[in-house]
Design a protein around this motif. Structure first.
Motif: not given
Length: 407
Positions: A311-322, A388-391, A324-330
């Motif tokens: 789920t973590r991986r999915s959230v990161l990939e969906l957010a980066r694909n969108a 919503n997107e994952i479901l 509209d925000m900075i996505v950070s693994e830090r």
């Protein structure tokens, strides 16, 4: 003589560990580069034997399903030994295991597991969500224990056969699914620490309902600055049994302080870096310091302390694909969280995992101080969007390569 045998076995194990960790890389990464069982027969789904139960159980009501309490009729089992490799896989009645009380898994926690779900879409099709990621992580966990590998394609066929055998156990509707628990345990009847020569792999399943029966219930977290869940170079990035048992006492202590979950920290210099929440990965949403953007932050996978959640991986990939925000693994420390809260930049936080998918956070208690999130008793907009997107993908409402049909 017994003491001598134990000493010699331990010496052999230590020598093996030294041999595969002689590089400058972290020890866990070195272990995972070694594949066990490549020289003996591997898992072969074409040899699968299915013996259906003659006494099927009544299906439970979908109302008030309790996670992990009701089990379906059948289970998958397959045994391995260092001489003959994997035996023919078998689907048979869900029943108790026969295990020596000296089995290594009972004494040295040589055991690992996975968690995944099968869903029914509106047309009655059965779907799995990113099962390749679960299989990859399972094999990584098994490597970390020096257990043999499972061929991903053959294992997928076994998964599908088990799901189809018990497809009537899959409840329908949003939030409902059939939970799969693949598990591997060392079965050597030996009271000594040694390389595993016998193990059992099995999969049990259970119908589960929505994590939140009456809508989202944001949780309060106790930021634990005394107990550490995982440390660099350890096993925090594997789903091994030893990672979970020691978290029960801190969880009970958190409950006594009015918190629902533990926020696991790792001390660094004069700060505490956030790692995970309970048994989930954790995300924070912050306004940038210059006020021009929004950042989604989660802990990185660089040092072995964080479980690489699907789920973590999915959230990161969906957010980066969108986009509209900075996505950070830090790394994110408590000092930065407190500062962001004081400056009005702390927007929301949520856990992410297979069971809950998204679990919103309303407050963090740290050293007696409550850090409240402006979302309060509601889920934040980023968490809601990810939910919503994952479901939609899990239940086949949108076509996506992450959703795998069981045919």
């Amino acid at each position: 003589q017994n003491k001598l045998d134990h000493t010699m076995a331990l010496a052999r194990s230590v020598a093996f560990t030294k041999r595969i960790t002689s590089s400058n890389a972290c020890s866990l990464a070195s272990v995972r580069n070694y594949t066990r069982g490549a020289d003996v027969p591997g898992l072969d789904a074409s040899k699968l034997v299915i013996e259906k139960t003659s006494n099927p159980k009544p299906k439970p009501s979908t109302e008030g399903l309790i996670f992990g309490k009701e089990f379906s009729d059948h289970m998958l089992t397959v045994d391995w030994n260092s001489k003959n490799g994997w035996s023919a896989p078998k689907i048979s009645e869900h029943t108790n295991l026969s295990l020596s009380p000296a089995a290594m898994s009972l004494h040295y926690a040589v055991q690992c597991f996975e968690g995944m779900k099968a869903y029914k879409d509106a047309k009655g099709n059965i779907r799995l969500f990113r099962p390749d990621c679960n299989i990859e992580r399972l094999n990584n966990s098994m490597k970390s224990l020096h257990l043999p590998q499972l061929d991903p394609d053959q294992l997928m066929e076994c998964f599908k056969a088990l799901i189809k055998t018990d497809q009537d156990w899959i409840p329908e509707g949003d939030g409902y699914s059939l939970y799969l628990r693949p598990t591997s345990i060392a079965t050597d009847p030996y009271l000594g620490l040694q390389v595993v020569n016998k193990c059992k792999f099995f999969v049990i399943t259970c119908p589960v309902g929505p994590y939140y029966l009456e809508g989202f219930k944001p949780v309060k977290l106790l930021a634990d600055d005394k107990n550490v869940r995982a440390w660099p170079g350890g096993s925090g990035n594997s789903k091994v049994g030893g990672n979970y048992g020691p978290t029960i006492a801190p969880q009970m202590a958190a409950n006594e302080k009015g918190c629902q979950q533990v926020l696991w920290l790792y001390p660094t210099n004069d700060d505490h870096v956030v790692t995970e929440v309970g048994a989930m990965n954790l995300f924070f949403v912050l306004k940038t310091e210059d006020g021009t953007g929004v950042e989604l932050v989660t802990a990185p996978l660089t040092d072995g302390t964080i479980l690489p959640g699907v789920t973590r991986r999915s959230v990161l990939e969906l957010a980066r694909n969108a986009g509209d925000m900075i996505v950070s693994e830090r790394p994110l420390g408590m000092k930065e969280i407190i500062k962001a809260s004081e400056e009005g930049r702390l927007m929301e936080a949520f856990g992410a995992g297979t069971a809950a998918v998204i679990a919103p956070v309303k407050c963090i208690q740290y050293k007696g101080q409550d850090i409240d999130f402006p979302t309060g008793e509601e889920i934040g907009p980023v968490g809601q969007r990810m939910w919503n997107e994952i479901l939609d993908i899990q239940y086949g409402r949108v076509e996506h390569p992450w959703s795998v049909l069981v045919e």
